[in-house]
Scaffold this active site. Structure first.
Site, mmCIF file in Angstrom:
data_model
loop_
_atom_site.group_PDB
_atom_site.id
_atom_site.type_symbol
_atom_site.label_atom_id
_atom_site.label_comp_id
_atom_site.label_asym_id
_atom_site.label_seq_id
_atom_site.Cartn_x
_atom_site.Cartn_y
_atom_site.Cartn_z
ATOM 1 N N ASP A 223 6.893 -4.371 7.028
ATOM 2 C CA ASP A 223 7.139 -4.603 8.446
ATOM 3 C C ASP A 223 6.189 -5.668 8.991
ATOM 4 O O ASP A 223 5.000 -5.694 8.652
ATOM 5 C CB ASP A 223 6.930 -3.281 9.193
ATOM 6 C CG ASP A 223 7.274 -3.368 10.663
ATOM 7 O OD1 ASP A 223 8.440 -3.643 10.974
ATOM 8 O OD2 ASP A 223 6.361 -3.168 11.493
ATOM 9 N N GLU A 302 0.646 -3.294 -11.771
ATOM 10 C CA GLU A 302 0.063 -2.180 -12.513
ATOM 11 C C GLU A 302 1.115 -1.148 -12.905
ATOM 12 O O GLU A 302 0.865 -0.293 -13.760
ATOM 13 C CB GLU A 302 -1.021 -1.493 -11.672
ATOM 14 C CG GLU A 302 -2.186 -2.397 -11.272
ATOM 15 C CD GLU A 302 -3.085 -1.733 -10.244
ATOM 16 O OE1 GLU A 302 -2.891 -0.514 -9.976
ATOM 17 O OE2 GLU A 302 -3.962 -2.422 -9.685
#
Length: 599
Positions: A223, A302
């Protein structure tokens, strides 16, 4: 002869998100699973079969975090908890597990620009002294003296205005009753902006990312991705900024055939379709945001499984937007240029060209979107006298749209969007052809923009009305039967015939058109294709025509019929067509019709 040149794209990633169709769920209004009148995660779980049958690849959930709901959940009090309105973390886990079982990815909304004023950090900042570590998490400043040297600090630190109307600064009152410092809120007063220069803020948001990735989230919609970093010194700025629902400023030129130039009056100002920033602001699209997203890119790396981020970044021109999707930053960014084009062949073609060129420059896929939770629904916008305008909501006293014309144009524009290469985002209910609720009573409104502008801006409630699932049930089945409470926002009577149960299996319905278009897109791999304008392309006459692989998209946005190329037959049409002999159709009817053609 029209310009038929199209940018040659670089290879884009092969990950799932590169050509995914993503369905936006606004949880408050999608489906109510416990009968309290408020949509929730259990409601999402129960409607996953519907989404699977629709043919989308992923769902994006607007915020469901713990929140006082001052701005529909975009005021987050705890990034690691589900608000009781929507259920529990266990409900989220169950919904995500079932979505994955059905082959649907799940994208979580992340709100990093600001928190709720009820967040523990901000409450600690209120109790702390100026200059304390607690206040350094946000943007607190001393005010300016009304009379230089007086020490009263009565003037705000600068002249910035809130996106929601009114000033962007609020002054605190100290415990002893004396006036205190000011804090920045680009949105509502209950949404204080975080200080992204603070390493503690940066580490906290990395931790939030990992929390949801560990639970299995496939990505994040970010956002206000362009708003985290502010220009050093927070200089004054005399412009006006807005988000997707509209703004003020110079009107863009219309390309509607036969449309004469029109000088807009001040009364028409809210209906101008313009840049969301005019002129460039010191709090949006600062270069520093890109290092944040490089950092987040490393966090996502990751985890396996092609995790992704999509930016809500209201920036212009398209070349600036492309910076957000460079290989080491986000994977996607919403393409608002296409949304802003409105129902206009020339503007739509320009937006397609500019978007493809910008995305190609960084090897990223384009995205295509027509509506979301911040805009008047495109089925309504396209039914206005000028279908290129973007009002900040529509009320009973405003121009009312031609519903049938708006829906016909919306269906056509959807076929264009779904035939373009890249990823497409759908807003819940557009597959039903839902219109904006344009006569919503003011007493029912909840959008803070309505209140902060004293009603000058109607706001976004009209596009957030709960969905109709069954025409014959109370609340059109939103709460699942006779025992549920009334929906949190009232639904218009026009929703009844458009309810999902009325369109399911009904030939020619908007729901079945979406299902057919999504299946066609998937079978012909249009999301992995390219655009080539064909010789029929004549945007000045209202005709948009391009080839994607073996498919020709012929879109008549004008007022004269157009021939179907020899050797091609109609595979899918946005409008009525003879069911018995598609091959005999040799012309595209006037206005609001799109054909997908096969050889």
């Amino acid at each position: 002869m029209p310009n038929l040149s199209v940018p040659v794209p670089r290879p884009v990633p092969s990950a799932w998100w590169a050509d995914a169709v993503v369905y936006q769920i606004y949880p408050r209004s999608f489906a109510d699973g416990n009968g309290d009148g408020m949509g929730d995660l259990r409601g999402v779980l129960l409607r996953l079969p519907y989404l699977e049958k629709l043919g989308v690849d992923a769902v994006w959930l607007s915020p469901f975090y713990k929140s006082p709901q001052a701005d529909g959940g975009y005021d987050v009090a705890d990034y690691r908890q589900v608000d009781p309105l929507f259920g529990t973390l266990a409900d989220f886990d169950a919904m995500l597990q079932e979505a994955h079982r059905r082959g649907l990815k799940v994208i979580v909304d992340l709100v990093p620009n600001h928190t709720s004023d009820e967040h523990t950090w901000f409450q600690a900042a209120l109790r702390a002294a100026p200059g304390s570590p607690e206040r350094e998490r946000y943007i607190f400043r001393d005010g300016k003296d009304e009379v230089p040297g007086s020490g009263d600090g009565r003037l705000a630190p600068n002249n910035w205005k809130s996106i929601f109307g009114g000033p962007a600064w609020t002054r605190l009152t100290n415990a002893d009753g004396s006036p205190g410092q000011w804090y920045l809120h680009l949105f509502d007063t209950r949404q204080p902006d975080l200080n992204w220069e603070n390493p503690e803020v940066q580490e906290e948001m990395r931790s939030v990312l990992r929390f949801w990735l560990d639970r299995g989230a496939d990505g994040f919609r970010v956002d206000v991705a362009h708003g985290l970093v502010k220009e050093a010194g927070l200089p004054d700025w005399d412009g006006a900024a807005a988000m997707v629902e509209g703004t003020t400023g110079p009107r863009r030129e219309s390309h509607l055939p036969g449309d004469a130039p029109h000088a807009h009056t001040d009364a028409e100002e809210p209906h101008r379709a313009v840049s969301p920033m005019y002129p460039p602001s010191p709090f949006f699209d600062q270069d520093g945001v890109h290092e944040i997203y490089r950092d987040w890119n490393r966090v996502l790396a990751e985890y396996g499984g092609d995790r992704m981020m999509v930016a809500e970044a209201w920036v212009e021109p398209a070349e600036r937007l492309a910076r957000y999707v460079r290989p080491d930053e986000m994977q996607q960014a919403f393409n608002f240029d296409f949304l802003l084009a409105g129902w206009d062949a020339g503007r739509m073609a320009d937006a397609i060209n500019a978007s493809l060129a910008a995305a190609a420059s960084v090897g990223a896929p384009c995205t295509w979107v027509l509506s979301n939770h911040d805009t008047v629904r495109h089925s309504t916008r396209f039914g206005l006298k000028d279908p290129t305008t973007f009002p900040k909501g529509i009320g009973a006293g405003d121009e009312q749209p031609d519903a049938a014309l708006g829906l016909a144009r919306a269906r056509a524009a959807t076929l264009v969007a779904l035939a373009l290469p890249g990823s497409a985002y759908l807003y819940q209910g557009e597959e039903l052809g839902l219109p904006e609720h344009t006569t919503l009573p003011d007493a029912a409104r909840q959008d803070p923009t309505f209140f902060r502008t004293q009603g000058a801006e109607i706001g976004r409630d009209g596009c957030r009305v709960p969905l109709p699932w069954a025409q014959g049930e109370p609340g059109f089945g939103f709460s699942g039967g006779d025992s549920g409470q009334a929906p949190w926002l009232p639904q218009p009577d026009s929703f009844g015939p458009l309810a999902a149960d009325q369109q399911d299996g009904e030939e020619g319905s908007t729901l079945e058109l979406y299902r057919a278009a999504l299946a066609f897109r998937s079978a012909r791999h249009l999301g992995r294709g390219t655009v080539e304008w064909t010789e029929e392309h004549a945007p000045d006459s209202g005709l948009l025509a391009f080839r994607n692989g073996d498919v020709i998209v012929l879109s008549n946005l004008g007022f004269a019929s157009a021939p179907v190329p020899n050797g091609y037959t109609v595979a899918l049409s946005s409008g009525p067509e003879p069911a018995s002999d598609r091959a005999a159709m040799r012309e595209v009817p006037v206005d609001c019709t799109v054909y997908l053609l096969e050889d």
